[in-house]
Design a protein around this motif. Structure first.
Motif, PDB file in Angstrom:
ATOM      1  N   THR A 120      -3.988  -2.933   2.786  1.00 19.49           N
ATOM      2  CA  THR A 120      -3.421  -4.203   2.310  1.00 19.49           C
ATOM      3  C   THR A 120      -1.899  -4.209   2.302  1.00 19.49           C
ATOM      4  OG1 THR A 120      -3.589  -3.399   0.031  1.00 19.49           O
ATOM      5  CG2 THR A 120      -5.424  -4.729   0.865  1.00 19.49           C
ATOM      6  N   ASN A 121      -1.278  -3.127   2.838  1.00 15.67           N
ATOM      7  CA  ASN A 121       0.175  -3.020   2.883  1.00 15.67           C
ATOM      8  C   ASN A 121       0.775  -3.233   1.499  1.00 15.67           C
ATOM      9  OD1 ASN A 121       2.724  -2.649   3.980  1.00 15.67           O
ATOM     10  ND2 ASN A 121       2.996  -4.816   4.508  1.00 15.67           N
ATOM     11  N   SER A 122       0.228  -2.525   0.533  1.00  8.97           N
ATOM     12  CA  SER A 122       0.686  -2.670  -0.849  1.00  8.97           C
ATOM     13  C   SER A 122       0.769  -1.302  -1.515  1.00  8.97           C
ATOM     14  CB  SER A 122      -0.259  -3.586  -1.643  1.00  8.97           C
ATOM     15  OG  SER A 122      -1.566  -3.039  -1.681  1.00  8.97           O
ATOM     16  N   VAL A 123       1.334  -1.282  -2.689  1.00 12.27           N
ATOM     17  CA  VAL A 123       1.471  -0.053  -3.471  1.00 12.27           C
ATOM     18  C   VAL A 123       0.882  -0.281  -4.846  1.00 12.27           C
ATOM     19  CG1 VAL A 123       3.108   1.528  -4.568  1.00 12.27           C
ATOM     20  CG2 VAL A 123       3.522   0.740  -2.224  1.00 12.27           C
ATOM     21  N   ILE A 124       0.034   0.633  -5.284  1.00 13.34           N
ATOM     22  CA  ILE A 124      -0.488   0.599  -6.650  1.00 13.34           C
ATOM     23  C   ILE A 124       0.502   1.356  -7.529  1.00 13.34           C
ATOM     24  CG2 ILE A 124      -2.410   1.146  -8.173  1.00 13.34           C
ATOM     25  CD1 ILE A 124      -2.991  -0.939  -5.982  1.00 13.34           C
ATOM     26  N   TRP A 125       1.061   0.651  -8.470  1.00 12.93           N
ATOM     27  CA  TRP A 125       2.101   1.192  -9.364  1.00 12.93           C
ATOM     28  C   TRP A 125       1.456   1.397 -10.726  1.00 12.93           C
ATOM     29  CZ3 TRP A 125       7.703   0.593  -8.106  1.00 12.93           C
ATOM     30  CH2 TRP A 125       8.541   1.077  -9.117  1.00 12.93           C
ATOM     31  N   ALA A 126       1.185   2.657 -11.071  1.00 12.65           N
ATOM     32  CA  ALA A 126       0.513   2.982 -12.332  1.00 12.65           C
ATOM     33  C   ALA A 126       1.496   3.616 -13.302  1.00 12.65           C
ATOM     34  CB  ALA A 126      -0.660   3.928 -12.089  1.00 12.65           C
ATOM     35  N   THR A 127       1.495   3.139 -14.530  1.00 13.13           N
ATOM     36  CA  THR A 127       2.408   3.618 -15.569  1.00 13.13           C
ATOM     37  C   THR A 127       1.609   4.118 -16.760  1.00 13.13           C
ATOM     38  OG1 THR A 127       4.023   1.948 -14.885  1.00 13.13           O
ATOM     39  CG2 THR A 127       4.380   3.014 -17.014  1.00 13.13           C
ATOM     40  N   ARG A 128       1.974   5.304 -17.247  1.00  8.21           N
ATOM     41  CA  ARG A 128       1.277   5.879 -18.398  1.00  8.21           C
ATOM     42  C   ARG A 128       1.601   5.087 -19.656  1.00  8.21           C
ATOM     43  NH1 ARG A 128      -1.283  10.813 -19.546  1.00  8.21           N
ATOM     44  NH2 ARG A 128      -2.337  10.486 -21.527  1.00  8.21           N
ATOM     45  N   GLU A 129       0.568   4.650 -20.366  1.00 10.36           N
ATOM     46  CA  GLU A 129       0.731   3.884 -21.601  1.00 10.36           C
ATOM     47  C   GLU A 129      -0.075   4.558 -22.703  1.00 10.36           C
ATOM     48  OE1 GLU A 129       2.610   1.329 -21.974  1.00 10.36           O
ATOM     49  OE2 GLU A 129       3.042   0.595 -19.950  1.00 10.36           O
ATOM     50  N   ASN A 130       0.501   5.591 -23.290  1.00  8.81           N
ATOM     51  CA  ASN A 130      -0.169   6.355 -24.353  1.00  8.81           C
ATOM     52  C   ASN A 130      -1.491   6.930 -23.855  1.00  8.81           C
ATOM     53  OD1 ASN A 130       1.918   5.856 -26.227  1.00  8.81           O
ATOM     54  ND2 ASN A 130       1.064   3.853 -26.703  1.00  8.81           N
TER      55      ASN A 130
ATOM     56  N   ALA B 197       4.213  -3.509  -0.344  1.00  9.00           N
ATOM     57  CA  ALA B 197       4.936  -2.298   0.052  1.00  9.00           C
ATOM     58  C   ALA B 197       6.385  -2.580   0.453  1.00  9.00           C
ATOM     59  CB  ALA B 197       4.188  -1.595   1.177  1.00  9.00           C
ATOM     60  N   PRO B 198       6.677  -3.639   1.227  1.00  5.54           N
ATOM     61  CA  PRO B 198       8.085  -3.898   1.581  1.00  5.54           C
ATOM     62  C   PRO B 198       8.966  -4.130   0.355  1.00  5.54           C
ATOM     63  CG  PRO B 198       6.623  -5.128   3.036  1.00  5.54           C
ATOM     64  CD  PRO B 198       5.758  -4.561   1.950  1.00  5.54           C
ATOM     65  N   ALA B 199       8.408  -4.777  -0.670  1.00  5.66           N
ATOM     66  CA  ALA B 199       9.196  -5.028  -1.877  1.00  5.66           C
ATOM     67  C   ALA B 199       9.497  -3.723  -2.601  1.00  5.66           C
ATOM     68  CB  ALA B 199       8.444  -5.984  -2.802  1.00  5.66           C
ATOM     69  N   VAL B 200       8.524  -2.800  -2.610  1.00  5.67           N
ATOM     70  CA  VAL B 200       8.755  -1.495  -3.238  1.00  5.67           C
ATOM     71  C   VAL B 200       9.765  -0.697  -2.421  1.00  5.67           C
ATOM     72  CG1 VAL B 200       7.675   0.677  -3.916  1.00  5.67           C
ATOM     73  CG2 VAL B 200       6.465  -1.479  -4.286  1.00  5.67           C
ATOM     74  N   LEU B 201       9.646  -0.740  -1.104  1.00  5.56           N
ATOM     75  CA  LEU B 201      10.592  -0.032  -0.240  1.00  5.56           C
ATOM     76  C   LEU B 201      12.031  -0.440  -0.532  1.00  5.56           C
ATOM     77  CD1 LEU B 201       9.001   0.038   3.333  1.00  5.56           C
ATOM     78  CD2 LEU B 201      10.020   1.979   2.130  1.00  5.56           C
ATOM     79  N   ALA B 202      12.239  -1.721  -0.740  1.00  4.90           N
ATOM     80  CA  ALA B 202      13.590  -2.239  -0.955  1.00  4.90           C
ATOM     81  C   ALA B 202      14.211  -1.716  -2.241  1.00  4.90           C
ATOM     82  CB  ALA B 202      13.558  -3.767  -0.985  1.00  4.90           C
ATOM     83  N   ARG B 203      13.385  -1.204  -3.155  1.00  5.60           N
ATOM     84  CA  ARG B 203      13.898  -0.737  -4.439  1.00  5.60           C
ATOM     85  C   ARG B 203      14.402   0.700  -4.397  1.00  5.60           C
ATOM     86  NH1 ARG B 203      14.894  -4.593  -8.378  1.00  5.60           N
ATOM     87  NH2 ARG B 203      13.792  -6.410  -7.600  1.00  5.60           N
TER      88      ARG B 203
END
Length: 438
Positions: free
Chosen positions: A354-364, A374-380
């Motif tokens: 899907t040309n995307s990135v799963i962004w997982a953040t630890r929350e307790n 993915a292109p939006a993440v690349l730009a960061r």
């Protein structure tokens, strides 16, 4: 043109009749210690991550007890952080270059160099004056560690005559004079930057009485005091800043660049050259004349942390990072090096289908996962020489390129957003959270 016979480390310049530093009324709340900075940094990092960073996380990072770290944020224990502890806090709090150095300086009680106690050799002063004069027609000046003007050239005196006054000081002029509020376009932004410089300087020289008097003097102004009390950013210098100034001598507004040099023979001094530019007026609201983002310097010191491209509309709670990574579907590619660059408690997984990135953040006790293009993440991500990170960035670029070249298909794999409800209904440990993660 002009050289002042002033010791670069003397108390002269910019102090006036301010209250003595040992007067408790002159400095309350003005010089933020490490305790205040740690609390401010922890809160700011929580805002960037979209969750609260607890003292428990901070104490785990430095390997001390919750009580010890709590005392540290209250200023109840001496500041003794080793290099490993400082690096752990810098990563957890997403500190930039200047903030990392400030943390080190405060932990060491400031740095002192032998040059702090020596007067410059006359030949050195003459050589610097020659260099300043040779910058014509660009304005140039030399200031000491407390921003008192030591030397300047003819153009500097013509554009900004205040440098010719006795005890001329950049900070008192920029923060207290009426003409500075007219000449700086959007003075408040510049005032915030100068307050950052003062806060950074006091981290380096916490016992410098002249510096503390200077801080007391400028903070006597209500506007400056408000900025000091409500802003926590630090800055080492204004090198490379591009901004507009109204110069009465020219009768117009010009776009200038500040170049800051530190002479090897007088490292505590700043040699500043001001150059001016002719920009493209058709797009001056977005970009400066050098092509950079307009007033980027006003947003605070550059940082090496990366944040999500945008706040997701929906997230999924997962019990483990493995379950979060599984949301990338078949063929998902984990990105450990890039995850590390983002910060602790973050796991990125590339979903090639899907040309995307799963962004997982630890929350307790759980992981909050969201999907980004993915292109939006690349730009960061800034440029890096880290071999593993470069490899992962290349993989994301190849995936994006392949997706752009691929023809649309009715059998396109189900995306994260499409099968998210199925995950929620089938997996009791995952549940959909509308509009956030809590």
């Amino acid at each position: 043109m002009t050289e002042r016979d002033v010791d670069p480390n003397s108390d002269e310049g910019g102090d006036g009749e301010s209250a003595p530093v040992d007067d408790p009324e002159s400095t309350p709340g003005q010089v933020m210690g490490l305790a205040g900075l740690l609390k401010a940094w922890r809160a700011a990092a929580g805002a960037r991550r979209g969750r609260t960073i607890t003292q428990k996380e901070a104490c785990a990072a430095v390997g001390r007890s919750v009580r010890w770290y709590g005392d540290l944020e209250r200023g109840a224990v001496p500041t003794k952080l080793n290099a490993e502890q400082r690096e752990a806090l810098a990563k957890l709090f997403m500190l930039g270059r200047d903030e990392r150095r400030a943390l080190m300086l405060h932990s060491l009680g400031g740095l002192q160099d032998e040059s702090d106690s020596r007067r410059p050799d006359p030949s050195v002063k003459r050589a610097l004056q020659l260099f300043i004069d040779q910058q014509m027609p660009s304005p140039a000046y030399l200031s000491n560690g407390n921003w008192s003007i030591l030397a300047y050239n003819h153009m500097m005196a013509e554009w900004w005559p205040w440098v010719t006054e006795p005890e001329a000081n950049l900070m008192t002029w920029a923060l207290l004079s009426r003409e500075a509020r007219v000449q700086y376009a959007d003075w408040e932004k510049h005032a915030e930057v100068y307050v950052r410089l003062l806060k950074y300087a006091v981290m380096n020289r916490p016992n410098d009485r002249a510096l503390l008097r200077l801080i007391a003097q400028v903070c006597a102004d209500p506007d400056v005091r408000h900025i000091w009390d409500t802003r926590n950013a630090l800055g080492a210098d204004r090198d490379g800043d591009v901004f507009h100034m109204n110069v009465p001598a020219l009768g117009e507004t010009v776009e200038v660049v500040s170049h800051v040099l530190f002479p090897a023979s007088l490292p505590e001094c700043r040699l500043v050259v001001i150059t001016w530019l002719q920009g493209d007026e058709t797009d001056n609201h977005r970009f400066d004349a050098l092509g950079g983002e307009r007033d980027a310097w006003a947003k605070g010191p550059a940082r090496d942390w990366v944040r999500p491209p945008a706040l997701p509309q929906r997230t999924v709670r997962c019990r483990t990072q493995e379950e979060a990574a599984a949301l990338a579907g078949e063929g998902g590619v984990r990105l450990p090096a890039l995850s590390k660059r983002v910060g602790p408690g973050v796991r990125l997984t590339l979903a090639p289908s899907t040309n995307s990135v799963i962004w997982a953040t630890r929350e307790n006790e759980y992981w909050a996962a969201a999907e980004f293009d993915a292109p939006a993440v690349l730009a960061r991500f800034p440029e890096t020489r880290d071999g593993d990170a470069v490899t992962e960035l290349d993989a994301m670029r190849r995936t994006s390129l392949a997706c752009r070249q691929a023809k649309p298909s009715a059998e396109r794999p189900r995306s994260f957003r499409q099968w998210q409800p199925l995950l929620v209904s089938r997996t009791p440990v995952c549940r959909q959270v509308q509009g956030g993660t809590g």
